[in-house]
Design a protein around this motif. Sequence first.
Motif, short mmCIF file in Angstrom:
data_model
loop_
_atom_site.label_atom_id
_atom_site.label_comp_id
_atom_site.label_asym_id
_atom_site.label_seq_id
_atom_site.Cartn_x
_atom_site.Cartn_y
_atom_site.Cartn_z
N PHE A 206 0.83 -1.21 0.00
CA PHE A 206 0.00 0.00 0.00
C PHE A 206 0.86 1.26 0.00
N THR A 207 1.89 1.28 0.84
CA THR A 207 2.76 2.46 0.93
C THR A 207 3.41 2.77 -0.40
N GLN A 208 3.85 1.71 -1.11
CA GLN A 208 4.47 1.92 -2.42
C GLN A 208 3.45 2.45 -3.43
N ILE A 209 2.27 1.87 -3.46
CA ILE A 209 1.25 2.31 -4.42
C ILE A 209 0.74 3.70 -4.07
N ASP A 210 0.65 4.00 -2.80
CA ASP A 210 0.19 5.31 -2.36
C ASP A 210 1.13 6.42 -2.82
N SER A 211 2.40 6.08 -3.04
CA SER A 211 3.37 7.08 -3.52
C SER A 211 3.26 7.30 -5.02
N ILE A 212 2.55 6.39 -5.71
CA ILE A 212 2.40 6.49 -7.17
C ILE A 212 1.01 6.98 -7.55
N GLU A 213 0.01 6.47 -6.84
CA GLU A 213 -1.38 6.71 -7.20
C GLU A 213 -2.08 7.51 -6.10
N GLU A 214 -2.76 8.60 -6.49
CA GLU A 214 -3.42 9.47 -5.52
C GLU A 214 -4.84 9.02 -5.19
N SER A 215 -5.50 8.39 -6.15
CA SER A 215 -6.91 8.04 -5.98
C SER A 215 -7.08 6.82 -5.07
N GLN A 216 -7.83 6.99 -3.99
CA GLN A 216 -8.13 5.86 -3.11
C GLN A 216 -8.96 4.81 -3.83
N GLU A 217 -9.81 5.23 -4.72
CA GLU A 217 -10.63 4.28 -5.50
C GLU A 217 -9.72 3.32 -6.27
N LYS A 218 -8.71 3.88 -6.93
CA LYS A 218 -7.80 3.04 -7.71
C LYS A 218 -6.90 2.22 -6.82
N ILE A 219 -6.48 2.80 -5.68
CA ILE A 219 -5.65 2.04 -4.74
C ILE A 219 -6.40 0.82 -4.24
N TYR A 220 -7.65 0.99 -3.91
CA TYR A 220 -8.50 -0.13 -3.46
C TYR A 220 -8.54 -1.22 -4.53
N GLU A 221 -8.72 -0.81 -5.80
CA GLU A 221 -8.77 -1.77 -6.90
C GLU A 221 -7.42 -2.46 -7.09
N ILE A 222 -6.33 -1.70 -6.97
CA ILE A 222 -4.99 -2.25 -7.19
C ILE A 222 -4.64 -3.26 -6.10
N VAL A 223 -4.91 -2.92 -4.84
CA VAL A 223 -4.61 -3.84 -3.74
C VAL A 223 -5.42 -5.12 -3.91
N THR A 224 -6.68 -4.98 -4.31
CA THR A 224 -7.53 -6.15 -4.54
C THR A 224 -6.96 -7.02 -5.65
N GLU A 225 -6.55 -6.41 -6.74
CA GLU A 225 -5.99 -7.16 -7.86
C GLU A 225 -4.67 -7.83 -7.45
N TRP A 226 -3.85 -7.12 -6.70
CA TRP A 226 -2.57 -7.68 -6.23
C TRP A 226 -2.82 -8.92 -5.37
N LEU A 227 -3.77 -8.84 -4.45
CA LEU A 227 -4.12 -10.00 -3.63
C LEU A 227 -4.57 -11.17 -4.49
N SER A 228 -5.39 -10.86 -5.49
CA SER A 228 -5.90 -11.91 -6.38
C SER A 228 -4.78 -12.59 -7.15
N LYS A 229 -3.87 -11.77 -7.71
CA LYS A 229 -2.77 -12.32 -8.50
C LYS A 229 -1.81 -13.12 -7.62
N LYS A 230 -1.48 -12.58 -6.45
CA LYS A 230 -0.49 -13.20 -5.59
C LYS A 230 -0.99 -14.50 -4.96
N THR A 231 -2.31 -14.61 -4.77
CA THR A 231 -2.87 -15.80 -4.15
C THR A 231 -3.52 -16.73 -5.17
N GLN A 232 -3.46 -16.32 -6.44
CA GLN A 232 -4.07 -17.10 -7.53
C GLN A 232 -5.53 -17.39 -7.21
N ASN A 233 -6.20 -16.37 -6.71
CA ASN A 233 -7.60 -16.52 -6.31
C ASN A 233 -8.51 -15.92 -7.37
N THR A 234 -9.53 -16.68 -7.76
CA THR A 234 -10.41 -16.23 -8.82
C THR A 234 -11.61 -15.44 -8.30
N SER A 235 -11.81 -15.41 -6.99
CA SER A 235 -12.96 -14.70 -6.43
C SER A 235 -12.59 -13.26 -6.14
#
Length: 257
Positions: A206-235
């Motif tokens: 989050f700290t790294q993405i927060d330094s790149i992206e200002e929008s909390q909406e996009k940060i929420y989406e990015i963290v969610t996608e990161w979790l999905s990719k890293k855990t190979q979760n389809t939900s």
Amino acid sequence: MAKTARREPTPNESIVLFNEVDGLCPLCNKSLMRSKNKAKVKIFEAAHIYPLNPTNEEIELLKNEERLTLDVNDLDNFIALCRECHKVFDHPRTVEEYRLLYNIKKNIISRNMTKEKFHEYPMEYEIREVLLKLIGETNETNLTKLQLEAHKLDDKANESLTNFTKRKIRNDITDYYLFIKEEFKQLDKEHPKSFAKIASQVRSFFTQIDSIEESQEKIYEIVTEWLSKKTQNTSKTACEIITSFFVQNCEVFDVNS
């Protein structure tokens, strides 16, 4: 003034441009590929967002507009358009259409920068166990709703987070926070200090993405996608719920001063 020679994107760069817009023209949503004789045929063109060799009128028209790059032949100044939209965009050029494509490409560039960070930040594999519990074992009878929030979402959210997403995060916290907290407690019994490592990884990302992206909406989406990719979760829903948990637990979004 000598004219700038047009640089055609390489085949690999054309694939990048195609994928950036998910294979659809960003102006009309037409597919940028068609089938012919059982083969896929490219039907898009690489359009310059800022004109390659602007006329005096175009220079005057765009003089106060931001540019993505000073090099008009840089890939950051190209976007894939269907041939019809490319022609309409170029003749005549308007400030409104320029701003539209500028913002689309700017978001693409930002998204690409954040995705490049995915591999730099690992995720403990054990979190899959919590996600699988969310998918397979949660129901109304085994959920205890959270009555009091340690940090109210309104203290963390800013105007860049839509009301729709804020409401979803709040509902996820209320419905699932205690359930997930208990699952992490059980996980720690099997894999000591797992939660501390997972929480630290989420906070670092989050700290790294927060330094790149200002929008909390996009940060929420990015963290969610990161979790999905890293855990190979389809939900996606399960990953959104976990992201909401870490919003409440203070790893994602900071409490406003």
